[in-house]
Design a protein around this motif. Structure first.
Motif, PDB file in Angstrom:
ATOM      1  N   MET A 108       9.882 117.950 113.790  1.00 38.57           N
ATOM      2  CA  MET A 108       9.703 119.078 114.673  1.00 38.57           C
ATOM      3  C   MET A 108      10.010 120.384 113.987  1.00 38.57           C
ATOM      4  SD  MET A 108      12.938 117.531 115.212  1.00 38.57           S
ATOM      5  CE  MET A 108      11.814 116.223 115.064  1.00 38.57           C
ATOM      6  N   ASP A 168      14.607 115.238 121.990  1.00 36.58           N
ATOM      7  CA  ASP A 168      15.482 115.493 120.850  1.00 36.58           C
ATOM      8  C   ASP A 168      16.114 116.872 121.049  1.00 36.58           C
ATOM      9  OD1 ASP A 168      14.394 113.138 120.072  1.00 36.58           O
ATOM     10  OD2 ASP A 168      13.332 113.916 118.321  1.00 36.58           O
ATOM     11  N   ASP A 191      17.619 119.203 119.599  1.00 34.26           N
ATOM     12  CA  ASP A 191      17.905 119.830 118.296  1.00 34.26           C
ATOM     13  C   ASP A 191      18.503 121.220 118.473  1.00 34.26           C
ATOM     14  OD1 ASP A 191      16.553 117.596 117.452  1.00 34.26           O
ATOM     15  OD2 ASP A 191      14.765 118.685 116.784  1.00 34.26           O
ATOM     16  N   HIS A 216      21.128 111.532 116.447  1.00 31.41           N
ATOM     17  CA  HIS A 216      20.013 112.255 115.801  1.00 31.41           C
ATOM     18  C   HIS A 216      20.551 113.100 114.646  1.00 31.41           C
ATOM     19  CE1 HIS A 216      15.938 113.621 115.586  1.00 31.41           C
ATOM     20  NE2 HIS A 216      16.153 114.839 116.044  1.00 31.41           N
ATOM     21  N   HIS A 252      21.040 117.788 112.030  1.00 28.17           N
ATOM     22  CA  HIS A 252      19.599 117.662 111.803  1.00 28.17           C
ATOM     23  C   HIS A 252      19.267 117.761 110.315  1.00 28.17           C
ATOM     24  CE1 HIS A 252      15.336 117.708 112.863  1.00 28.17           C
ATOM     25  NE2 HIS A 252      15.721 117.380 114.083  1.00 28.17           N
ATOM     26  N   SER A 256      14.006 114.737 112.086  1.00 32.25           N
ATOM     27  CA  SER A 256      12.610 114.906 111.642  1.00 32.25           C
ATOM     28  C   SER A 256      11.933 113.562 111.365  1.00 32.25           C
ATOM     29  CB  SER A 256      12.502 115.789 110.396  1.00 32.25           C
ATOM     30  OG  SER A 256      13.022 117.063 110.641  1.00 32.25           O
ATOM     31  N   HIS A 258      11.194 118.140 122.974  1.00 33.31           N
ATOM     32  CA  HIS A 258      12.365 118.922 122.586  1.00 33.31           C
ATOM     33  C   HIS A 258      12.640 119.962 123.672  1.00 33.31           C
ATOM     34  CE1 HIS A 258      10.444 117.371 118.992  1.00 33.31           C
ATOM     35  NE2 HIS A 258      11.616 117.418 118.395  1.00 33.31           N
TER      36      HIS A 258
HETATM   37 ZN    ZN Z   1      14.893 116.568 115.829  1.00 31.97          ZN
END
Ligand code: ZN
Length: 328
Positions: free
Chosen positions: A1, A75, A77, A149, A153, A191, A283
Motif C-alpha cells: 500500500m 491494515d 497502517d 502487521h 511497517h 506491504s 486501509h
Molecule cells: Zn500495510
C-alpha cells in the motif's frame, strides 16, 4: 500500500534535485547483474521458486450451506510506513493520521450497522501512537480480530537482517498482546513483502495463518523449502486491495468509486459461483473516506441481497479450513 507513495516520494526527490551529468549517467547505467536467473541450474531455480510456495488447496464447504466466505480486512497502517523511512513530510503523515482520526471510526460504524466482524492488521507502532485505534476496535459491537502487521511497517526485504527481523516480530507480538489482552494468531507482512527469513519466523512464532501471498484464489497450506508448514495462507490480491485504486497519487479522481465497485463486484460474483473465498484488503486512511465507505456499504448490501454469504474474520476462516491440512 505504500509502494505508490514511496515511488512518488522517490520521483519527487529526484525531480527536486539538480543532478550532475555524472549522477545522471550513473543512474542510466544498467544494474550490474540484471538477469542472474539465466545462469542458475534448474536445481538452484527450484530452490528459489519453492523456498516459500503453495501446498495443499484448502477449499471446504462453508458453514450453514453458504456459497462463499467473505473476509473484510483492514491494515491500520496510518502514518507508520512514512515514519519508517524517516520522511517527515507532514502532508503525507497527515494522510496517514486520517486513518486514526476519521477513517477507522467511520469504518467501525459501518461494520456495526451491517453487523459484520472484520480483521484488523496493525503495526505495533501504529497502536502505540494512537492507542485509541485498539480501544475503538475493541469497544465496537462486533467482535473484531486484531493481527500482526510489523513493528513500524518495515519493509522486510529492505531491512535484510534476520536478527533484526526477529527482534521486531517479537516486539510486535508482545506489544499487541499487551494492548489487546490476546496473543494475535494472524500475520500479514508489511506491504505483503517477505524476506528470505519471514516464513520460518512466522511458523516458529506459531501463527495459525498468514495473509500476505497470492498463489491461489483459495486458501492453501504454505510450504517452506517444499515442506508443509501447517500454516494456512489466506490469499490476498492487488485486484482486491484499495491501495492500487486509492493509494499514492490516485487522489480520488481516477478510478472512480463506481469503477472500483465494478471490479470488486465482478470478483465477488465469480467467487460466489465457484464456491470460493473472497478477501478484501483495505486501509482506514484510504478506504475510510466518505465516498469510499459508501462504496463498501453498497458492496456489502449487494452481497447480502445475493445471499449465501458467510461473513467471517480471517481467524474464523483459517480455523475453518485448517482441518483440511491433516484431513481430520
Ligand atoms: Zn500495510
Amino acid at each position: 500500500m505504500v509502494r505508490h507513495i514511496l515511488a512518488i516520494m522517490l520521483i519527487a526527490t529526484l525531480a527536486g534535485c539538480a543532478q550532475s551529468p555524472a549522477t545522471t549517467a550513473a543512474a542510466q547505467q544498467a544494474p550490474a547483474d540484471p538477469l542472474p536467473g539465466t545462469r542458475l541450474s534448474v536445481d538452484e531455480l527450484k530452490a528459489q521458486m519453492f523456498h516459500v510456495s503453495a501446498g495443499k488447496r484448502l477449499k471446504p464447504t462453508w458453514p450453514n450451506g453458504a456459497k462463499v466466505a467473505v473476509g473484510l480486512s483492514f491494515d491500520v497502517d496510518n502514518a507508520t510506513a512514512t515514519l519508517s523511512t524517516g520522511n517527515l513530510d507532514y502532508e503525507i503523515i497527515s494522510r496517514g493520521e486520517y486513518g486514526a482520526v476519521d477513517g477507522l471510526p467511520r469504518i467501525l460504524r459501518l461494520l456495526d450497522r451491517q453487523q459484520i466482524a472484520a480483521s484488523f492488521f496493525i503495526p505495533a507502532v501504529s497502536a502505540i501512537l494512537h492507542p485509541k485505534v485498539i480501544t475503538d476496535i475493541q469497544s465496537a459491537k462486533q467482535r473484531h480480530e486484531i493481527g500482526v502487521h510489523g513493528w513500524i511497517h518495515e519493509r522486510l526485504p529492505l531491512l535484510n537482517n534476520e536478527q533484526e527481523e526477529q527482534r521486531l516480530l517479537n516486539q510486535s507480538i508482545e506489544t499487541l498482546t499487551k494492548m489487546t489482552g490476546k496473543r494475535p494468531i494472524g500475520y500479514r507482512a508489511p506491504s505483503w513483502k517477505f524476506s528470505k527469513w519471514t516464513m520460518a519466523q512466522v511458523k516458529a512464532a506459531g501463527f495459525l495463518y498468514d495473509s500476505s501471498l497470492m498463489a491461489s484464489d483459495d486458501a492453501y497450506e504454505l510450504l517452506l523449502d517444499a515442506k508443509p508448514t501447517g500454516v494456512v495462507e489466506l490469499p490476498i490480491e492487488r485486484i482486491l486491495d484499495d491501495s492500487p485504486y486509492f493509494g499514492g497519487n490516485a487522489d480520488g479522481s481516477n478510478p472512480t468509486v463506481d469503477d472500483v465497485f465494478t471490479v470488486f463486484q465482478a470478483e465477488f460474483d465469480v467467487a460466489h459461483e465457484e464456491g470460493g473465498l473472497y478477501l478484501l484488503t483495505m486501509h482506514p486512511h484510504m478506504m475510510g473516506h466518505r465516498s469510499r465507505v459508501a462504496l463498501l456499504e453498497r458492496l456489502i448490501q449487494y452481497m447480502k441481497k445475493k445471499g449465501g454469504v458467510w461473513f467471517a474474520t480471517h481467524e474464523q476462516i483459517a480455523n475453518h479450513v485448517k482441518p483440511l491440512i491433516t484431513g481430520s
